[in-house]
Scaffold this active site. Structure first.
Site, PDB file in Angstrom:
ATOM      1  CG  ASP A 296      -6.728  27.802  96.913  1.00 48.15           C
ATOM      2  OD1 ASP A 296      -6.156  28.539  96.408  1.00 48.15           O
ATOM      3  OD2 ASP A 296      -7.828  28.410  97.762  1.00 48.15           O
ATOM      4  CG  HIS A 451       9.216  35.735  91.137  1.00 44.60           C
ATOM      5  ND1 HIS A 451       9.163  34.722  90.298  1.00 44.60           N
ATOM      6  CD2 HIS A 451       9.087  36.748  90.290  1.00 44.60           C
ATOM      7  CE1 HIS A 451       9.001  35.154  88.991  1.00 44.60           C
ATOM      8  NE2 HIS A 451       8.937  36.451  89.042  1.00 44.60           N
TER       9      HIS A 451
END
EC number: 4.2.1.17
Length: 723
Positions: A296, A451
């Site tokens: 992350d 997206h």
């Protein structure tokens, strides 16, 4: 100056008070190995200085200490147990040394004081903070538990129940809550923090405050009767078992640790903590969860690089197409401070989009995250419109109209003619090739895919799809905008299904093949949820995605990858689609759905579906759980590896985070590449080859065969953080 090092210094203040200030040259203070060693030497210098009557711990940063240096964890955890034990003993000797100083100690806190930082200040006699203070122990979120005395000192300071709640939930307490439970002794104004700290320390030095009694409480056994202990720990275990489940052992291990150490003094209790910490540190769950944290950070680092390299920041945005999805995108943009024009041709769609944004803001209001004034401001920054007026103000435009290539191409072409040459156009599509849509544009270099996943406000992932002609600046600007929206952007190259849908449909294909061979879909769901750890099994997930949506996407994937994904005949998805059982959206798919009191769809099995599925299912057959897992997961794993091999996705880190954030891949498994490393690539290759006769989806990629022969892995033990 009593002592000075790279990340901390100790200086003499007035009246015998010394100040130990954490002052790392980086943007935050961390308790890395270097800082721990420096702290050890600083405490020796303090203990040897007879003029010191009290010690103040402070920080020169907005946050006190954000925790240990997690980039060091996997390297440390890979060491032999004896070395890990030595490291923990070394750290605990330092905090014991701090706790045992022959004079009172106080920590003056601001901002985050987390993990090892929290454990450090627990060793001091007093803790005061300002309103920004946030203090807690998030280790269980990383698959481990406090290892620097947190499970020993916190229960003795604030009581076992409150301590177990904080530790098992990986929770950080804000200042008011910390004061209430006893983690803080006082909250003061920021500009008076150091003066108040000195006043409190002076009172302790003058014996107006009993610092020795406080210290005695933290170094003795817990004061719980046998009945109190039994009730407290039994209740905590029950709660943790219900919330954390069997795949996340750290919260339960923390409770067991506190229970085992309850009747022991500090040093013996620390031995118990160390034993359990080592067991967790060596677990695959800890490796996976620490790996996710580091991945992350890697994604965030890439986004920061993009923001730095981008030619301009996004100050205004536009969404074309309202409704639930458009409203969700507009809400997210406005919430994070980017005003947005939401354009649609239908008034009812605009109304739906604004209603969606208002609904989401009301939830924030109810939870106390925003006030009415902030809510009104955010709503006012979303401009619904039936016309293009104002579209020329947008730096980035997100097209989110119906999933039809002709409609999307027409809308994109139309809007391109209304904006200047610097404006970025993006398409929110899940199946339509970006290169195809780019053909309708005069400036394809200013175009890419964006997206979003549904529901937009909850799903962290945004796939940024690079087309053949997309410029690097376009990618940088869109990545930066997605990050500004609070999302995790991952860049992928254009191909059918992009990355997430491309790897999802082989998983569905494996599921369909199992049903063809007689497996029960409810049994598959049960195994994939309870044993593998997916939030939803494949049948349930198909119902949520929508059988009609999946049917369409499956055709796109079959056309794009005919060798692997072309169907050999009718499948369960076809049968349900033809019966107009579209899943959750119309109340019936693999399961039946009714709306509960909270307005959420609740699933139930009904025999009715069996007759519909019978023509596409073989005679009922029982499969052991491991076979069900292998046959559904191998097609997905192979496709993920092919995406890396083909350069569709740039790295194992990005692929694993896309799977966790976009599909809900079980975090305790860390993603496909972490999972492969955990089970061993050679073991995986041998396992997958058992199913080679099932077809092309089960053929092991050459990359894995090569790695199995070479004995290599995707992640090294000493994984470092990004950038």
């Amino acid at each position: 100056m009593i002592y000075q090092a790279k990340t901390l210094q100790v200086k003499q203040l007035a009246n015998g008070i010394a100040e130990l200030s954490f002052c790392a040259p980086a943007s935050v203070n961390k308790l890395d190995l270097h800082t721990l060693e420096s702290l050890d030497k600083a405490l020796d210098a303090l203990a040897a200085d007879s003029s010191v009557k009290g010690l103040l711990l402070s920080s020169d940063k907005e946050a006190f200490i954000v925790g240990a240096d997690i980039t060091e964890f996997l390297g440390l955890f890979a060491k032999p147990e004896a070395e890990l034990d030595e490291w923990l003993q070394f750290a605990n000797r330092i905090f014991n040394k701090l706790e045992d100083l022959p004079f009172p100690t106080l920590s003056a806190l601001k901002g985050h004081t987390l993990g090892g930082g929290c454990e450090c200040v627990l060793a001091t006699d007093f803790r005061i903070g300002d309103a920004t203070t946030s203090i807690g122990l998030p280790e269980t979120k990383l698959g481990i538990m406090p290892g620097f005395g947190g499970t020993v000192r916190l229960p003795r300071l604030i009581g076992a129940d409150s301590a177990m709640e904080i530790i098992t939930q990986g929770k950080a307490c804000r200042a008011e809550e910390a004061l209430k439970v006893g983690l803080l002794d006082a909250i003061v104004d920021s500009d008076k923090l150091i003066d108040s700290a000195i006043t409190t320390l002076t009172q302790a030095i003058e014996e107006k405050l009993d610092w020795q009694k406080r210290r005695q409480q933290k170094t003795s056994a817990l004061t719980l009767s046998k009945l109190e202990a039994m009730m407290s720990f039994t209740m905590a275990k029950g709660m943790v078992a219900q919330v954390a489940g069997k795949h996340y052992p750290a919260p339960m291990t923390s409770v067991v640790t506190i229970e085992e150490a309850a009747r022991l003094p500090r040093d013996a209790a620390l031995d118990i903590e160390r034993k359990h910490f080592i067991k967790l540190a060596k677990s695959t769950e800890a490796q996976a969860l620490v790996g996710i944290f580091l991945n992350d950070q890697y994604i965030k680092g890439l986004a920061k690089q993009s923001a730095k390299a981008a030619s301009q920041d996004t100050q205004h945005a536009a969404v074309l197409g309202a409704g639930i999805m458009g409203g969700g995108i507009a809400y997210q943009s406005a919430l994070k401070g980017v005003p947005v024009l939401m354009k649609d041709i239908a008034p009812h769609s605009l109304e739906l989009g604004m209603t969606e944004a208002a609904k989401l803001l009301n939830k924030q209001l109810e939870r106390g995250k925003i006030d009415g004034f902030k809510m009104a401001g955010i709503l006012a920054s979303i401009t619904p419109s039936l016309h293009y007026a104002g579209i020329d103000q947008a730096d980035v435009i997100v097209e989110a109209v119906v999933e039809n290539p002709k409609v999307k191409a027409a809308v994109l072409s139309e809007v391109e003619g209304l904006v200047d040459t610097e404006t970025i156009l993006t398409s929110n599509t899940s199946t339509i090739p970006i290169n195809l849509l780019a053909k309708s544009l005069k400036r394809p270099q200013n175009f890419c895919g964006m997206h979003f996943f549904n529901p937009v406000h909850r799903m962290p992932l945004v796939e940024i799809i690079r087309g053949e002609h997309t410029s690097e600046d376009t990618i940088n600007r869109v990545v930066a905008y997605a990050a500004k929206m609070g999302k995790s952007p991952i860049v992928v190259n254009d191909c059918p299904g992009f990355f997430v849908n491309r790897v999802l449909f082989p998983y569905f294909a494996g599921f369909s093949l199992l049903m063809r061979d007689g497996a029960n879909f409810t049994e598959i769901d049960k195994v994939m949820e309870r044993q593998f750890g997916w939030p939803m099994g494949p049948a349930y997930l198909l119902d949520v995605v929508g059988i009609d949506t999946a049917h369409h996407a499956q055709a796109v994937m079959a056309e794009g990858f005919p060798t692997r994904m072309a169907k050999s005949g009718r499948e369960a998805i076809d049968a349900l689609y033809e019966a107009k059982k579209f899943g959750q959206k119309n109340g019936s798919g693999f399961y039946q759905y009714t709306v509960d009191k909270k307005g959420k769809p609740k699933k139930a099995f009904s025999d009715d579906v069996l007759a519909i599925l019978a023509p596409v299912c073989g005679a009922p057959q029982s499969f052991d759980p491991q076979t069900l897992i292998e046959r559904t997961m191998i097609p997905m794993i192979n496709e993920v590896v092919l995406c890396l091999e083909e350069g569709i996705i740039a790295s194992a880190q990005e692929a694993d985070m896309a799977l966790v954030y976009g599909l809900g891949f079980p975090p305790f498994r860390g993603g496909v590449f972490r999972y492969l490393d955990t089970i061993g690539i050679a073991n995986y290759v041998a396992m997958a080859e058992k199913y080679a006769d099932l077809g092309a989806l089960y053929q092991v990629p050459q990359l894995l065969k090569n790695m199995a022969q070479q004995g290599t892995s995707f992640y090294s033990a000493q994984q470092v953080s990004a950038l």
